[in-house]
Design an enzyme around this catalytic site. Structure first.
Site, PDB file in Angstrom:
ATOM      1  N   LYS A 134       0.863  -1.179   0.000  1.00  0.00           N
ATOM      2  CA  LYS A 134       0.000   0.000   0.000  1.00  0.00           C
ATOM      3  C   LYS A 134       0.904   1.235   0.000  1.00  0.00           C
ATOM      4  CE  LYS A 134      -2.971   2.914   2.696  1.00  0.00           C
ATOM      5  NZ  LYS A 134      -3.369   3.289   4.056  1.00  0.00           N
ATOM      6  N   GLY A 159      -7.503   9.447  10.295  1.00  0.00           N
ATOM      7  CA  GLY A 159      -7.730   9.472  11.731  1.00  0.00           C
ATOM      8  C   GLY A 159      -8.764  10.470  12.212  1.00  0.00           C
ATOM      9  N   ALA A 212      -9.247   5.937   4.927  1.00  0.00           N
ATOM     10  CA  ALA A 212      -9.084   7.101   5.808  1.00  0.00           C
ATOM     11  C   ALA A 212     -10.381   7.871   5.982  1.00  0.00           C
ATOM     12  CB  ALA A 212      -8.006   8.059   5.304  1.00  0.00           C
ATOM     13  N   ASN A 256      -8.353   1.828  10.410  1.00  0.00           N
ATOM     14  CA  ASN A 256      -7.565   1.492  11.588  1.00  0.00           C
ATOM     15  C   ASN A 256      -8.105   2.224  12.817  1.00  0.00           C
ATOM     16  OD1 ASN A 256      -3.987   1.591  12.433  1.00  0.00           O
ATOM     17  ND2 ASN A 256      -5.705   0.772  13.534  1.00  0.00           N
ATOM     18  N   THR A 257      -8.006   3.569  12.799  1.00  0.00           N
ATOM     19  CA  THR A 257      -8.357   4.345  13.987  1.00  0.00           C
ATOM     20  C   THR A 257      -9.801   4.136  14.409  1.00  0.00           C
ATOM     21  OG1 THR A 257      -6.768   6.020  13.263  1.00  0.00           O
ATOM     22  CG2 THR A 257      -8.294   6.657  14.997  1.00  0.00           C
TER      23      THR A 257
END
Length: 261
Positions: free
Chosen positions: A103, A164, A190, A212-213
């Site tokens: 990535k 994030g 994102a 992720n976050t």
């Protein structure tokens, strides 16, 4: 799994359309449990921030995220130039015995973490010539997305909002345009904050979502991982089903024609 319900990236088929990261968890055990709850098969790893064997005396992520169970997706998080990103991908290939799926992300500045598109294009060109299969993080510009696809990237990953931020999809029409013009997988990357954001991305026709976050920063990351799994599945099913048209005025669920009284 049928072609409609499975995800194909670089010639490999996956049942899950949810891709997850490994950062920001309190420890490796929470990382393991959350990823298991997500049902994800592709797990992205920040090579510059995560030990996958380069630091012998530190805990190794591969002890809980086995390459035998998951497709690892090394990423270039923290890189601010094409040269840094290319060097990081080559390091990942050495550490992972020739692994070529990566990535790519090349950031423009530390405040917004928006992609530097010029550096991204340069790095993508070099990596593709070097034999890498590149999944690329970019902005939500349909023109740039198409250029990256035409260069040979195996998947294009436009942001929904800043990394994030948890703001959700800020520009759905741009994402929709990217999806409509693509012949490679489009994955939102994102900005997702909760399950409804993931469902919206899938209802737009995206092939998947990387996050992720949104999971790691939740009060209960393991439960949120489970929620995200369900949201991805529901959003994709809704897209395939085809939503009803939007109407300005009411339309009775039960018709009035032929009433008895």
């Amino acid at each position: 799994m049928t072609q409609e319900t499975s995800l194909n990236i670089a010639g490999k088929t996956y049942q899950s359309r949810l891709l997850v990261g490994t950062g920001k968890y309190k420890d490796l055990e929470e990382t393991r449990l959350a990823i298991e709850a997500s049902g994800a098969e592709i797990v992205t790893v920040a090579i510059r921030r995560t030990n996958i064997g380069q630091n012998k005396d530190e805990p190794n992520l591969l002890d809980v995220i086995s390459p035998d169970k998951y497709t690892l997706l090394p990423n270039t998080a923290g890189c601010y130039s094409a040269e840094e990103a290319v060097r990081t991908c080559r390091l990942a290939r050495e550490l992972l015995d020739g692994h070529d799926l990566v990535k790519l992300e090349v950031l423009g500045d530390e405040k917004t973490l928006f992609p530097d598109v010029i550096q991204t294009l340069s790095a993508a060109e070099t990596l593709i010539k070097d034999g890498f299969k590149v999944m690329v993080y970019t902005n939500d510009d349909p023109i740039i997305a198409k250029q990256l696809e035409d260069m040979g990237c195996v998947a294009v990953m436009p942001l929904a909002a800043p990394i994030g931020s948890g703001l959700g999809i800020r520009n759905p029409l741009s994402i929709l345009t990217i999806v409509e013009n693509a012949t490679v997988p489009i994955l939102v990357d994102a900005g997702v904050g909760t399950a409804s954001d993931a469902a919206v991305a899938m209802e737009l026709g995206c092939d998947g979502v990387l996050m992720n976050t949104a999971i790691a920063a939740a009060k209960d990351p393991i439960l949120m991982a489970s929620a995200m799994k369900k949201a991805i599945e529901a959003g994709h099913e809704a897209y395939r089903a085809g939503r009803m048209p939007k109407k300005r005025f009411a339309n009775a669920s039960s018709p009035t024609d032929g009433l008895f009284f």
